[in-house]
Design a protein around this motif. Structure first.
Motif, short mmCIF file in Angstrom:
data_model
loop_
_atom_site.label_atom_id
_atom_site.label_comp_id
_atom_site.label_asym_id
_atom_site.label_seq_id
_atom_site.Cartn_x
_atom_site.Cartn_y
_atom_site.Cartn_z
N ASP A 1 28.37 56.11 33.50
CA ASP A 1 27.18 55.26 33.64
C ASP A 1 26.31 55.58 32.43
O ASP A 1 25.73 56.67 32.34
N ALA A 2 26.25 54.63 31.49
CA ALA A 2 25.56 54.89 30.22
C ALA A 2 24.07 54.59 30.29
O ALA A 2 23.35 54.82 29.31
N THR A 3 23.60 54.07 31.41
CA THR A 3 22.17 53.73 31.58
C THR A 3 21.72 54.20 32.97
O THR A 3 21.42 53.39 33.84
N THR A 4 21.62 55.50 33.16
CA THR A 4 21.52 56.03 34.53
C THR A 4 20.19 55.74 35.20
O THR A 4 20.15 55.55 36.42
N GLY A 5 19.08 55.73 34.45
CA GLY A 5 17.77 55.35 35.03
C GLY A 5 17.40 56.20 36.23
O GLY A 5 17.36 57.44 36.14
N TRP A 6 17.15 55.58 37.37
CA TRP A 6 16.81 56.31 38.61
C TRP A 6 18.06 56.81 39.33
O TRP A 6 17.96 57.36 40.43
N GLY A 7 19.23 56.55 38.76
CA GLY A 7 20.46 57.10 39.32
C GLY A 7 20.97 56.41 40.57
O GLY A 7 21.89 56.90 41.23
N ASP B 1 35.09 59.67 39.55
CA ASP B 1 34.74 60.80 38.68
C ASP B 1 33.73 60.25 37.68
O ASP B 1 34.05 59.35 36.90
N LEU B 2 32.50 60.78 37.73
CA LEU B 2 31.39 60.11 37.05
C LEU B 2 30.68 61.01 36.04
O LEU B 2 30.38 62.16 36.34
N LEU B 3 30.41 60.44 34.87
CA LEU B 3 29.54 61.09 33.87
C LEU B 3 28.32 60.18 33.68
O LEU B 3 28.48 58.97 33.52
N CYS B 4 27.12 60.78 33.70
CA CYS B 4 25.89 60.00 33.56
C CYS B 4 25.26 60.27 32.19
O CYS B 4 25.20 61.43 31.76
N ILE B 5 24.76 59.19 31.57
CA ILE B 5 24.02 59.33 30.32
C ILE B 5 22.66 58.64 30.52
O ILE B 5 22.59 57.55 31.10
N GLU B 6 21.62 59.28 30.03
CA GLU B 6 20.28 58.68 30.09
C GLU B 6 19.50 59.11 28.86
O GLU B 6 19.44 60.28 28.54
N ARG B 7 18.90 58.12 28.17
CA ARG B 7 18.24 58.51 26.91
C ARG B 7 16.80 58.98 27.09
O ARG B 7 16.31 59.74 26.27
N VAL C 1 36.92 62.68 26.69
CA VAL C 1 37.96 61.97 27.43
C VAL C 1 37.54 60.52 27.59
O VAL C 1 36.40 60.24 27.97
N GLN C 2 38.47 59.60 27.27
CA GLN C 2 38.13 58.18 27.37
C GLN C 2 38.03 57.76 28.85
O GLN C 2 39.01 57.95 29.60
N PRO C 3 36.87 57.24 29.30
CA PRO C 3 36.77 56.83 30.71
C PRO C 3 37.45 55.49 30.94
O PRO C 3 37.54 54.66 30.03
N ASP C 4 37.93 55.28 32.16
CA ASP C 4 38.51 53.96 32.49
C ASP C 4 37.46 52.87 32.34
O ASP C 4 37.74 51.79 31.84
N CYS C 5 36.24 53.18 32.79
CA CYS C 5 35.21 52.14 32.88
C CYS C 5 33.87 52.66 32.37
O CYS C 5 33.51 53.81 32.67
N ILE C 6 33.17 51.84 31.63
CA ILE C 6 31.78 52.17 31.26
C ILE C 6 30.87 51.15 31.92
O ILE C 6 31.10 49.94 31.84
N TYR C 7 29.86 51.67 32.61
CA TYR C 7 28.96 50.84 33.40
C TYR C 7 27.61 50.77 32.69
O TYR C 7 27.07 51.80 32.28
N LEU C 8 27.09 49.56 32.54
CA LEU C 8 25.80 49.37 31.85
C LEU C 8 24.84 48.58 32.74
O LEU C 8 25.21 47.55 33.31
#
Ligand SMILES: C[S@@+](CC[C@H](N)C(=O)[O-])C[C@H]1O[C@@H](n2cnc3c(N)ncnc32)[C@H](O)[C@@H]1O
Length: 266
Positions: free
Chosen positions: A112-118, A130-136, A181-188
């Motif tokens: 999740d490249a735009t995690t915000g309030w999660g 299996d999730l990785l969160c990114i938030e700027r 590791v390349q994720p299957d899916c990137i969520y925006l």
């Protein structure tokens, strides 16, 4: 989590200590974010937003709409770790609904490249991906770190020996290019301009996020970075009135007043 000190909140945000226990975490938070610490609230303060621990949660308090600059709105907003209405309280929750269909049946790993309030992240996590969160935003990253720490303390998490999602603070446009590791899916789910100035339907948490951070002006670049970095697909959540971010999607799934546009990789 890694946090960069930021000057972007000067004059807009401060940390507030009102005699609740040890003041050290408040000082450290103010230092990490490079913002003032008020103990107690200074009546001349110019800031619109305050961070403070209340009721066991780190909360974002706002003065927007309150009478007088230093009057805080009641309550405050924290990362909500409870399942959404209608979501099954089991782990993993069934992979059904528009979001799960958009993520895809064969998807295992999601960024999740735009995690915000999660809220989307936590839904994805509870469905067992299996999730990785990114938030700027460093402020949102602090709120998420607090929420994920509370999540780790939940009985069901401990019983199932689960770790909360990993969180990286930074700009996903850069970070996605360096994933190990390349994720299957990137969520925006970037911030789109509202249809009307103040939509009655917009959630308070999203209105506050927009007031604090503004619209995401670089969402096209983020989409390109996601398309390059994803293994199988990019999913973009959009308000139903917005044009698809990456041109015609491969598939689209309709939710309530929103759409999940899916871009499959060749
Ligand atoms: C509309 S909110 C996301 C809401 C989220 N889906 C939820 O369920 O709470 C958009 C968030 O994405 C973050 N964001 C936007 N562009 C980003 C980027 N390039 N890198 C990392 N985070 C980004 C913003 O800071 C903001 O917090």
């Amino acid at each position: 989590m890694t946090t960069k000190t930021s000057q972007q909140y000067i004059g807009k945000l401060a940390v507030l200590y009102q005699g609740q226990g040890d003041s050290l975490p408040f000082q450290q938070l103010a230092e990490r974010l490079g913002v003032p610490l008020y103990q107690p609230l200074n009546n001349d303060s110019q800031e619109d937003f305050f961070l403070s621990w209340r009721d066991g949660c780190l909360k974002l308090l706002d003065t927007v709409g309150a009478t007088g600059r230093s009057h805080l709105q009641k309550g405050g907003l924290a990362v909500d770790i409870e399942p959404r209405n209608g979501e099954q309280r089991s782990w993993p929750a069934p992979k059904d609904g528009a979001l799960a269909r958009a993520l895809g049946r064969k998807t295992r790993t999601v960024v999740d490249a735009t995690t915000g309030w999660g809220q989307d992240s936590l839904h994805i996590f509870r469905m067992g991906y299996d999730l990785l969160c990114i938030e700027r935003s460093p402020v949102m990253a602090e709120l998420l770190t607090d929420g994920f720490a509370r999540l780790a303390q939940q009985d069901w998490m401990q019983r199932l020996n689960l770790e909360p999602p990993r969180l990286i603070q930074g700009n996903a446009i850069d970070l996605l290019a360096d994933l190990e590791v390349q994720p299957d899916c990137i969520y925006l789910d970037p911030m789109f301009p509202p249809k009307r100035k103040k939509s009655a339907l917009a959630k308070k948490s999203m209105m506050v996020l927009r007031d604090l951070l503004g619209d995401d002006q670089d969402k096209e670049q983020l989409f390109e970075a996601a398309l390059n970095a994803a293994g199988k697909r990019v999913v973009v959540k959009s308000p139903d009135y917005a044009e698809p971010l990456g041109g015609k999607p491969s598939q689209s799934f309709q939710g309530k007043l929103l759409r999940y546009d899916v871009y499959l990789k060749g």
